[in-house]
Design a protein around this motif. Structure first.
Motif, mmCIF file in Angstrom:
data_model
loop_
_atom_site.group_PDB
_atom_site.id
_atom_site.type_symbol
_atom_site.label_atom_id
_atom_site.label_comp_id
_atom_site.label_asym_id
_atom_site.label_seq_id
_atom_site.Cartn_x
_atom_site.Cartn_y
_atom_site.Cartn_z
ATOM 1 N N ALA A 1 0.869 -1.175 -0.008
ATOM 2 C CA ALA A 1 0.019 0.127 -0.083
ATOM 3 C C ALA A 1 0.866 1.182 -0.254
ATOM 4 N N ASP A 2 0.372 2.322 -0.169
ATOM 5 C CA ASP A 2 1.117 3.735 -0.230
ATOM 6 C C ASP A 2 0.873 4.063 1.109
ATOM 7 N N VAL A 3 -0.239 4.140 1.868
ATOM 8 C CA VAL A 3 -0.143 4.659 3.068
ATOM 9 C C VAL A 3 -1.090 3.429 4.070
ATOM 10 N N VAL A 4 -0.504 3.207 5.532
ATOM 11 C CA VAL A 4 -1.237 2.260 6.263
ATOM 12 C C VAL A 4 -1.640 3.178 7.276
ATOM 13 N N PRO B 1 5.353 1.286 2.538
ATOM 14 C CA PRO B 1 4.534 2.268 2.676
ATOM 15 C C PRO B 1 4.658 3.159 3.929
ATOM 16 N N ARG B 2 4.081 4.333 3.925
ATOM 17 C CA ARG B 2 4.101 5.168 4.964
ATOM 18 C C ARG B 2 2.913 4.857 5.812
ATOM 19 N N GLY C 1 3.639 9.685 11.243
ATOM 20 C CA GLY C 1 2.905 10.882 11.705
ATOM 21 C C GLY C 1 1.745 10.158 12.720
ATOM 22 N N PHE C 2 0.872 10.867 13.298
ATOM 23 C CA PHE C 2 -0.165 10.336 14.219
ATOM 24 C C PHE C 2 -1.508 11.141 13.990
ATOM 25 N N LEU C 3 -2.472 10.226 14.220
ATOM 26 C CA LEU C 3 -3.700 11.103 14.013
ATOM 27 C C LEU C 3 -4.775 10.517 15.208
ATOM 28 N N LEU C 4 -5.411 11.333 15.607
ATOM 29 C CA LEU C 4 -6.405 10.637 16.423
ATOM 30 C C LEU C 4 -7.687 10.035 15.954
ATOM 31 N N VAL D 1 -4.056 11.481 4.934
ATOM 32 C CA VAL D 1 -3.862 10.275 3.996
ATOM 33 C C VAL D 1 -2.828 11.221 2.880
ATOM 34 N N GLU D 2 -3.495 12.076 2.352
ATOM 35 C CA GLU D 2 -3.035 13.250 1.213
ATOM 36 C C GLU D 2 -1.412 13.481 1.582
ATOM 37 N N VAL D 3 -1.449 14.112 2.962
ATOM 38 C CA VAL D 3 0.033 14.691 3.053
ATOM 39 C C VAL D 3 0.906 13.608 3.407
ATOM 40 N N VAL D 4 0.694 12.453 4.031
ATOM 41 C CA VAL D 4 1.668 11.425 4.198
ATOM 42 C C VAL D 4 2.091 10.921 3.019
ATOM 43 N N ALA D 5 1.071 10.722 1.922
ATOM 44 C CA ALA D 5 1.184 9.927 0.927
ATOM 45 C C ALA D 5 2.162 10.815 -0.115
ATOM 46 N N ALA D 6 2.279 12.182 0.170
ATOM 47 C CA ALA D 6 2.942 13.172 -0.656
ATOM 48 C C ALA D 6 4.525 13.017 -0.007
#
Length: 212
Positions: A45-48, A74-75, A98-101, A113-118
């Protein structure tokens, strides 16, 4: 198309996140898992999105294993229900971007998802503050990099303070594209995957001095 893999031991969370992200243009959920062992299926995947607290293999160890293999990797965005100081440093060292609540608004999840994928790091001011606090108490010394130009070093310090490319560009009177190019060169020279690892390195080497 950003390929997303979701890891969480709560089926309701997996399903709701999957439904939201699958409905977004340019995104596709390519799979889900209910534990850290199943997370290894997200390698392509690109982002997990990775839950931090799971039975058996937790999100930190799952991230470490997931990112231990060869590229492409993946990121990883660590998901948590509340701010957990003790996980911040370990997750970043494991390679998380990164982190997300979990209770963040839908728009924040999509943006994350967009930010980390970039290739950006997703570190809120609150998370950055906790990271600094951890380094102030426990950071092991490492040699400072000596391959950066004065401008690259200046930009690395700005990145370590949590500034975005746009904010750095404004502060230095440069274009955002120029700053992005410098950041890319910094990551290449220091063999780092993303800004999150650059922040860790800056504190571990003493380029940025933590203050309480």
């Amino acid at each position: 198309m950003i390929r997303v893999f979701i890891v969480d031991d709560q089926a309701m969370v997996r399903e709701s996140f999957a439904a939201l992200l699958d409905a977004q243009p340019g995104m596709a959920v390519v799979g889900t898992a209910g534990d850290g062992i199943g997370a290894q299926a997200g390698r392509r995947a690109d982002v997990v999105l990775m839950d931090v607290r799971m039975p058996g293999v937790d999100g930190i160890e799952a991230t470490r294993r997931l990112l231990a293999g060869p590229d492409p990797r993946p990121r990883v965005i660590i998901l948590t229900t509340f701010h957990l100081d003790e996980y911040v440093h370990d997750a970043l060292r494991a390679g998380a971007s990164g982190f997300l609540l979990k209770d963040a608004p839908a728009t924040e999840l999509i943006r994350a998802v967009e930010v980390v994928a970039a290739g950006e790091a997703l570190l809120s001011p609150a998370i950055t503050k906790r990271l600094i606090s951890v380094f102030a108490q426990h950071a092991p010394p490492r040699p400072a990099p000596d391959t950066l130009t004065p401008r690259e070093l200046e930009i690395l310090l700005a990145v370590a303070k949590g500034l975005s490319n746009a904010e750095i560009a404004t502060a230095l009177g440069r274009s955002e594209l120029t700053v992005k190019t410098h950041v890319s060169r910094i990551l290449t020279k220091l063999d780092l995957r993303d800004r999150a690892q650059a922040i860790v390195l800056a504190y571990e080497t003493g380029l940025v001095t933590p203050t309480r």
